[in-house]
Scaffold this motif. Sequence first.
Motif, PDB file in Angstrom:
ATOM      1  N   PRO A  36       0.691  -1.052   0.079  1.00 39.54           N
ATOM      2  CA  PRO A  36       0.010   0.088   0.057  1.00 39.54           C
ATOM      3  C   PRO A  36       0.858   1.428  -0.081  1.00 39.54           C
ATOM      4  N   VAL A  37       0.338   2.370  -0.611  1.00 41.76           N
ATOM      5  CA  VAL A  37       1.212   3.474  -0.652  1.00 41.76           C
ATOM      6  C   VAL A  37       0.300   4.524   0.048  1.00 41.76           C
ATOM      7  N   GLY A  38       1.083   5.047   1.117  1.00 38.57           N
ATOM      8  CA  GLY A  38       0.211   6.140   2.131  1.00 38.57           C
ATOM      9  C   GLY A  38       0.162   7.317   1.505  1.00 38.57           C
ATOM     10  N   GLY A  39      -0.653   8.182   2.008  1.00 37.21           N
ATOM     11  CA  GLY A  39      -1.170   9.480   1.698  1.00 37.21           C
ATOM     12  C   GLY A  39       0.336  10.372   1.668  1.00 37.21           C
ATOM     13  N   GLY A  40       0.384  11.293   0.722  1.00 33.27           N
ATOM     14  CA  GLY A  40       1.407  12.329   0.524  1.00 33.27           C
ATOM     15  C   GLY A  40       2.900  11.610  -0.086  1.00 33.27           C
ATOM     16  N   VAL A  41       2.737  10.773  -0.499  1.00 32.10           N
ATOM     17  CA  VAL A  41       4.060   9.963  -0.968  1.00 32.10           C
ATOM     18  C   VAL A  41       3.551   9.480  -2.472  1.00 32.10           C
ATOM     19  N   HIS A  61       3.630  12.886   6.242  1.00 30.67           N
ATOM     20  CA  HIS A  61       4.338  12.540   4.968  1.00 30.67           C
ATOM     21  C   HIS A  61       5.645  12.053   5.354  1.00 30.67           C
ATOM     22  N   ARG A  62       6.259  12.624   6.300  1.00 26.64           N
ATOM     23  CA  ARG A  62       7.728  12.318   6.572  1.00 26.64           C
ATOM     24  C   ARG A  62       7.695  10.771   6.917  1.00 26.64           C
ATOM     25  N   ALA A  63       6.738  10.628   7.993  1.00 27.50           N
ATOM     26  CA  ALA A  63       6.690   9.195   8.426  1.00 27.50           C
ATOM     27  C   ALA A  63       6.319   8.218   7.257  1.00 27.50           C
ATOM     28  N   MET A  64       5.396   8.433   6.249  1.00 28.05           N
ATOM     29  CA  MET A  64       5.129   7.354   5.400  1.00 28.05           C
ATOM     30  C   MET A  64       6.346   7.514   4.414  1.00 28.05           C
ATOM     31  N   HIS A  65       7.160   8.515   4.296  1.00 30.48           N
ATOM     32  CA  HIS A  65       8.114   8.380   3.111  1.00 30.48           C
ATOM     33  C   HIS A  65       9.282   7.188   3.442  1.00 30.48           C
ATOM     34  N   GLY A  66       9.649   7.170   4.595  1.00 27.52           N
ATOM     35  CA  GLY A  66      10.627   5.739   4.992  1.00 27.52           C
ATOM     36  C   GLY A  66       9.990   4.636   4.912  1.00 27.52           C
ATOM     37  N   LEU A  67       8.796   4.829   5.418  1.00 23.63           N
ATOM     38  CA  LEU A  67       7.954   3.277   5.560  1.00 23.63           C
ATOM     39  C   LEU A  67       7.710   2.804   4.424  1.00 23.63           C
ATOM     40  N   THR A  68       7.175   3.759   3.284  1.00 23.87           N
ATOM     41  CA  THR A  68       6.907   3.102   2.070  1.00 23.87           C
ATOM     42  C   THR A  68       8.115   2.583   1.375  1.00 23.87           C
ATOM     43  N   ARG A  69       9.049   3.283   1.614  1.00 18.35           N
ATOM     44  CA  ARG A  69      10.411   2.975   0.907  1.00 18.35           C
ATOM     45  C   ARG A  69      10.945   1.620   1.304  1.00 18.35           C
TER      46      ARG A  69
END
Length: 177
Positions: A36-41, A61-69
């Motif tokens: 899944p891709v979070g919001g803002g990423v 958005h900062r939290a989702m950046h590293g998590l999504t990667r």
Amino acid sequence: MSRIGVAPIEVPGGVQVDIGRDEIKVSGSRGELTVPVGGGVSVKEEDGTLSVERESEEPEHRAMHGLTRSLLQNAVTGVSDGFTRTLVIAGVGYRAQLSGQDLTLQVGFSHPVSITPREGIQFEVPQPTTVIVRGIDKQRVGQTAAEIRGVRPPEPYKGKGIRYDDEQIRRKVGKAG
């Protein structure tokens, strides 16, 4: 800037990446995973590499950046190489064996403990005291290994129980006297 989030993800040959609006499908020789891709990423693919970018500097958005990667990297690694977790059984009479797909453990209880693998997980027992958990989903492999370890966690006095192969048991001295 996120040190993990800005690192590019190398996509090896034989791995297909389909970028959708809310999810990314990664398929390879071992299977298919959906991330899944979070919001803002947003995720972009260029020249065999994936890059994850965020819209703003908001904390979400900062939290989702590293998590999504990290989730994308684990999916790419899983469908190309897979993940394994090795458990070691220590104790007199403690052993494991396969019964079809199920894992049967004899670990000091009055009854054998049977564990059914989750979807996408395989067990291997190369020796009666070694269990290998294999799969393409890192979270499922780790969770299944933790559940097997939880049947009989290692105890600190004699070291008996089920432990990870790289785990160090802090031994305690018995009672003095």
